[in-house]
Design a protein around this motif. Sequence first.
Motif, PDB file in Angstrom:
ATOM      1  N   ARG A 209     -11.517   5.386 -12.875  1.00 58.40           N
ATOM      2  CA  ARG A 209     -10.090   6.250 -13.812  1.00 58.40           C
ATOM      3  C   ARG A 209     -10.584   6.508 -14.940  1.00 58.40           C
ATOM      4  NH1 ARG A 209      -4.690   4.829  -9.531  1.00 58.40           N
ATOM      5  NH2 ARG A 209      -6.341   6.030  -8.440  1.00 58.40           N
TER       6      ARG A 209
ATOM      7  N   SER B 181       0.693  -1.497   0.034  1.00 58.15           N
ATOM      8  CA  SER B 181       0.291  -0.007   0.076  1.00 58.15           C
ATOM      9  C   SER B 181       1.093   1.360  -0.062  1.00 58.15           C
ATOM     10  CB  SER B 181      -1.238   0.275   1.103  1.00 58.15           C
ATOM     11  OG  SER B 181      -1.219  -0.900   1.468  1.00 58.15           O
TER      12      SER B 181
ATOM     13  N   ARG C  29      -1.562   9.363  14.208  1.00 65.92           N
ATOM     14  CA  ARG C  29      -2.873   9.435  14.893  1.00 65.92           C
ATOM     15  C   ARG C  29      -3.574   7.817  14.376  1.00 65.92           C
ATOM     16  NH1 ARG C  29      -6.148  14.027  15.292  1.00 65.92           N
ATOM     17  NH2 ARG C  29      -8.148  13.507  15.794  1.00 65.92           N
TER      18      ARG C  29
ATOM     19  N   HIS D  85     -15.098   0.512  -3.476  1.00 67.88           N
ATOM     20  CA  HIS D  85     -14.376   0.846  -2.243  1.00 67.88           C
ATOM     21  C   HIS D  85     -14.872   1.478  -1.420  1.00 67.88           C
ATOM     22  CE1 HIS D  85     -11.405   3.925  -2.400  1.00 67.88           C
ATOM     23  NE2 HIS D  85     -11.689   3.699  -3.396  1.00 67.88           N
TER      24      HIS D  85
ATOM     25  N   ASP E 246     -13.904  -3.946 -17.697  1.00 66.26           N
ATOM     26  CA  ASP E 246     -12.717  -5.278 -17.438  1.00 66.26           C
ATOM     27  C   ASP E 246     -12.456  -5.725 -16.539  1.00 66.26           C
ATOM     28  OD1 ASP E 246     -14.247  -2.942 -15.485  1.00 66.26           O
ATOM     29  OD2 ASP E 246     -12.025  -2.247 -14.863  1.00 66.26           O
TER      30      ASP E 246
ATOM     31  N   GLU F 185      -9.592  11.946  -4.443  1.00 69.35           N
ATOM     32  CA  GLU F 185      -9.591  11.209  -3.911  1.00 69.35           C
ATOM     33  C   GLU F 185      -9.552  11.073  -2.935  1.00 69.35           C
ATOM     34  OE1 GLU F 185      -6.777   7.920  -3.695  1.00 69.35           O
ATOM     35  OE2 GLU F 185      -6.736   8.640  -4.969  1.00 69.35           O
TER      36      GLU F 185
ATOM     37  N   LEU G  92      -1.763  -1.700  -6.364  1.00 73.50           N
ATOM     38  CA  LEU G  92      -0.745  -2.115  -6.374  1.00 73.50           C
ATOM     39  C   LEU G  92      -1.327  -0.277  -6.541  1.00 73.50           C
ATOM     40  CD1 LEU G  92      -0.333  -4.005  -9.741  1.00 73.50           C
ATOM     41  CD2 LEU G  92       1.023  -3.828  -7.625  1.00 73.50           C
ATOM     42  N   ILE G  93      -1.458   0.816  -6.743  1.00 74.24           N
ATOM     43  CA  ILE G  93      -1.386   2.105  -6.186  1.00 74.24           C
ATOM     44  C   ILE G  93      -2.088   2.406  -4.870  1.00 74.24           C
ATOM     45  CG2 ILE G  93      -1.760   3.022  -8.788  1.00 74.24           C
ATOM     46  CD1 ILE G  93      -4.609   3.627  -8.139  1.00 74.24           C
ATOM     47  N   GLY G  94      -2.216   1.292  -4.109  1.00 72.49           N
ATOM     48  CA  GLY G  94      -2.133   2.077  -2.693  1.00 72.49           C
ATOM     49  C   GLY G  94      -3.473   2.080  -2.546  1.00 72.49           C
TER      50      GLY G  94
ATOM     51  N   ALA H 115       2.666   5.807  -7.001  1.00 71.52           N
ATOM     52  CA  ALA H 115       1.227   6.757  -7.608  1.00 71.52           C
ATOM     53  C   ALA H 115       1.265   7.636  -8.316  1.00 71.52           C
ATOM     54  CB  ALA H 115       0.219   5.719  -7.944  1.00 71.52           C
TER      55      ALA H 115
ATOM     56  N   GLY I 153       2.941   1.289  -3.161  1.00 71.39           N
ATOM     57  CA  GLY I 153       2.270   1.779  -4.279  1.00 71.39           C
ATOM     58  C   GLY I 153       2.032   2.918  -4.817  1.00 71.39           C
ATOM     59  N   ASP I 154       1.114   3.461  -3.290  1.00 73.65           N
ATOM     60  CA  ASP I 154       0.302   5.084  -3.096  1.00 73.65           C
ATOM     61  C   ASP I 154       1.650   5.882  -3.109  1.00 73.65           C
ATOM     62  OD1 ASP I 154      -1.133   7.063  -2.174  1.00 73.65           O
ATOM     63  OD2 ASP I 154       0.115   7.623  -0.568  1.00 73.65           O
TER      64      ASP I 154
ATOM     65  N   TYR J  95     -12.804   0.777 -13.071  1.00 71.85           N
ATOM     66  CA  TYR J  95     -14.083   0.753 -12.115  1.00 71.85           C
ATOM     67  C   TYR J  95     -13.055   0.744 -10.843  1.00 71.85           C
ATOM     68  CZ  TYR J  95     -17.387   1.775 -15.792  1.00 71.85           C
ATOM     69  OH  TYR J  95     -18.087   2.821 -16.354  1.00 71.85           O
ATOM     70  N   CYS J  96     -13.915   0.858  -9.758  1.00 70.62           N
ATOM     71  CA  CYS J  96     -12.865   0.420  -8.343  1.00 70.62           C
ATOM     72  C   CYS J  96     -13.939   0.355  -7.578  1.00 70.62           C
ATOM     73  CB  CYS J  96     -11.568   0.415  -8.521  1.00 70.62           C
ATOM     74  SG  CYS J  96     -10.779   0.133  -6.516  1.00 70.62           S
TER      75      CYS J  96
ATOM     76  N   PHE K 176      -9.146  11.990  11.358  1.00 66.54           N
ATOM     77  CA  PHE K 176      -8.049  12.948  10.886  1.00 66.54           C
ATOM     78  C   PHE K 176      -8.224  13.923  11.563  1.00 66.54           C
ATOM     79  CE2 PHE K 176     -12.730  14.382   9.890  1.00 66.54           C
ATOM     80  CZ  PHE K 176     -12.603  15.425  10.243  1.00 66.54           C
TER      81      PHE K 176
ATOM     82  N   ARG L 100     -14.526  10.215  -8.582  1.00 70.20           N
ATOM     83  CA  ARG L 100     -15.822   9.529  -6.773  1.00 70.20           C
ATOM     84  C   ARG L 100     -16.878   9.698  -6.804  1.00 70.20           C
ATOM     85  NH1 ARG L 100     -12.191   8.441  -2.197  1.00 70.20           N
ATOM     86  NH2 ARG L 100     -10.728   7.095  -3.508  1.00 70.20           N
TER      87      ARG L 100
END
Lengths: 445, 445
Positions: free
Chosen positions: A225, A27, B393, A218, B78, A258, B17-19, A34, A30-31, A215-216, A294, A188
């Motif tokens: 995207r 994570s 945090r 979560h 996809d 995001e 893969l992009i976290g 990206a 990859g983040d 498409y993702c 946060f 999103r």
Amino acid sequence: MPPSPRVELITTGEELLIGLTANSHLSTIGDRLARRGVRLQRNIVVPDDAESIGAQFRESWSRADIVITTGGLGPTSDDRTREVIAEALGQRLVFDGEAEAAIRRRFEAIGRKMTPNNLRQAYRPEHGAIIRNPHGTAPGIWVEQDGKVLIMLPGPPNELIPMLEDEVIPRLAARGLLGSGPRHVQIRTAGLGESALETMLEPVFASYPGVEVAYCAHLGCVDVRLSSPDGRYSPTELQIIANHCRERLGGDFVCFGEDSLVKLIADHLRLRNQSLAVAESCTGGLLSNAFTDFSGASKLFRGAVVCYCNDCKVQLLGIPECLIKQHGAVSAEVAAAMAAGVAEHLEADYGLAITGYAGPCCREVRNRAGTVYIGLHTPHGIWSRKVNYPGSRDAVKQRAVNAALDWLRRELVRASSPEALPAPSVPETDPAREEALRLLGIKKK
Amino acid sequence: MPPSPRVELITTGEELLIGLTANSHLSTIGDRLARRGVRLQRNIVVPDDAESIGAQFRESWSRADIVITTGGLGPTSDDRTREVIAEALGQRLVFDGEAEAAIRRRFEAIGRKMTPNNLRQAYRPEHGAIIRNPHGTAPGIWVEQDGKVLIMLPGPPNELIPMLEDEVIPRLAARGLLGSGPRHVQIRTAGLGESALETMLEPVFASYPGVEVAYCAHLGCVDVRLSSPDGRYSPTELQIIANHCRERLGGDFVCFGEDSLVKLIADHLRLRNQSLAVAESCTGGLLSNAFTDFSGASKLFRGAVVCYCNDCKVQLLGIPECLIKQHGAVSAEVAAAMAAGVAEHLEADYGLAITGYAGPCCREVRNRAGTVYIGLHTPHGIWSRKVNYPGSRDAVKQRAVNAALDWLRRELVRASSPEALPAPSVPETDPAREEALRLLGIKKK
């Protein structure tokens, strides 16, 4: 800009393969890549043994431009990554005096005694360089060979993350191996399933052949995207296509990028100097916790009451016992009263409430598992709506929280631009609408 | 039993893969296989494109006895895993009427309209079989070919986990591909770091040469796994060694096996027909949520108050304003008063409270980030103690919750067998002890 380098990540660790710990290296790395426009192409998790590591390294090294390994740099005898990879590269290991000095300084700083095996960590491949580790003893290793880059990082995340951000990313950028930002546009959405979303956006994409769509789903949202792998569309053109999607999506559009539902809710509340309080039963604190993830939350989030028994609803929220008796603790009426009650008790502008059956607990309510009522108190009125989710206890809890967040987000969007989104947030076709409208008449105590 | 089969897991998904999301499939599948004595040999995360999936599948299929894939079985264009793998196996895709019927039933059950692309999910390789998915539309696929097994599972965890547990594991076991249970003994501990634990248990293991010991820290506990890879020790002998460890560990021993701190607390309370209430500030609902993650929680967990503002502490818990003014909202005194207040208001036998600074929010408290007070109200008295955690945090929140749970667990163990563990739960050497003892004098309102 040159075409993206091919990056592979090799993660070593028995504990990952037997499910004891999550693979946070994937994570994190990859983040960070990206965000700089580079897509990690593959992550391979292998056991700690020398044979597995060596075979996987040779395979990845033959295929990729950049190979990153994590773990296996520790001082104990089962940490073999360094030796195995040096051998695969055809390099000897040499003792690095600077690394030794850093290790000694580290032990002094934390006031612990260094054992001889710690000096194993001062070895590096002869043509490699050390990557400083300010938070631990194991330095990282940087090797350039055959026009490729190898980066070896230690396993503990509190050591790996600063090394990645402060050393690895800048070094890669300096060599022109990273872009300046993401090469896709992300939309999103909330409120539509993946396939309904595809059906809705199909007409837009039909006008732009060659645009790549992924498409993702979560966290209560579905992300779309848009990218243009063959470069047919510029970033500006991708954004224009994304704007078309936004228009079609109406209230189901959440944001570009995001931001989480909670982040957007917090932004709305902060802008208007308004506050929120939460009351929940079956979700057990999950809704409340979402608002405290946060920093700065305390300015707009006043608090929450988790009512796991009816007495609690009566005592802490001032809900009339007769209301619970008449309609049941899981009802539209009680959801609305919880939202209004917590807003009043904690002097908040908005009150958000969830009451429901998350999962099987006893015979009487088994067939009602997944039935959830959401209550929303706003400065303009009080509503409640019924939702129903299949699945496990955890899934029901998470989906109820997501639905509540999305409802509040829509209300805040609507309140901030009533002309842009004149439709009521409870759609005409919703069977809960009549019930909700009836509840509008509920008087605040 | 035959030698362990070689199992590889291919996880598809750009979002990993992009976290964007953690790879929970690896943890879940690795864990379930390990419990049945089979070690996952490799996990490969690849992007969603047909070329990457195809290449990785061919590689894993050539090397492994069992290949598991996750993701890519969705209805959108996809989602290509099904097509690509059927081609690699040399099988045609055929339409499965039974799968179609299940998909239609599923849509009816959740009251949503089926779109035509959903029927893509009814295709399977011609010599494959469907794995039922009671919690979603995408069925899994089971193929046996070349003496190997291929298992394809959908991505959403709430669909994948029941399919894995109810269908895949039993089918693999029926084919003799799994063991009957774990081949190790696991000791769960809390309160000691990994290296302190190793030092404490060293003398035990010195008496049993050849026993393999693995440590793993997670969720506020450190697990010690004992195994005997060369078969020198039988399962019974491993258990005897584990019993020696237990004796040495005293109150730091949590359990044998996998039970969570919350599960053990719930068992204690249920046995004695006692109840619990929670008050928390910086942990935002996380402590409360821990107690509602299992069904039947409502019998012993009465509820929680999340105080994100001082007014909330005063109004909902009846904490005197002067106490907060004098000692501060983050103080031993307020933590104790929160625990007592919530227990009293919700008529619970035990009250557990957390107040602290989770992370940087404003200049004044930046250097106090990580300071947390835990309050505990029991039928025998009220205590509080200070803890301090470094880190993000999220890390501070999680560690504070773990510390609170472990403290309550110790108290319950002590209360149930005072003669077995006569030591006070706040050890003599703890600097918070004096403060805690002073607080013992606090009167219940």
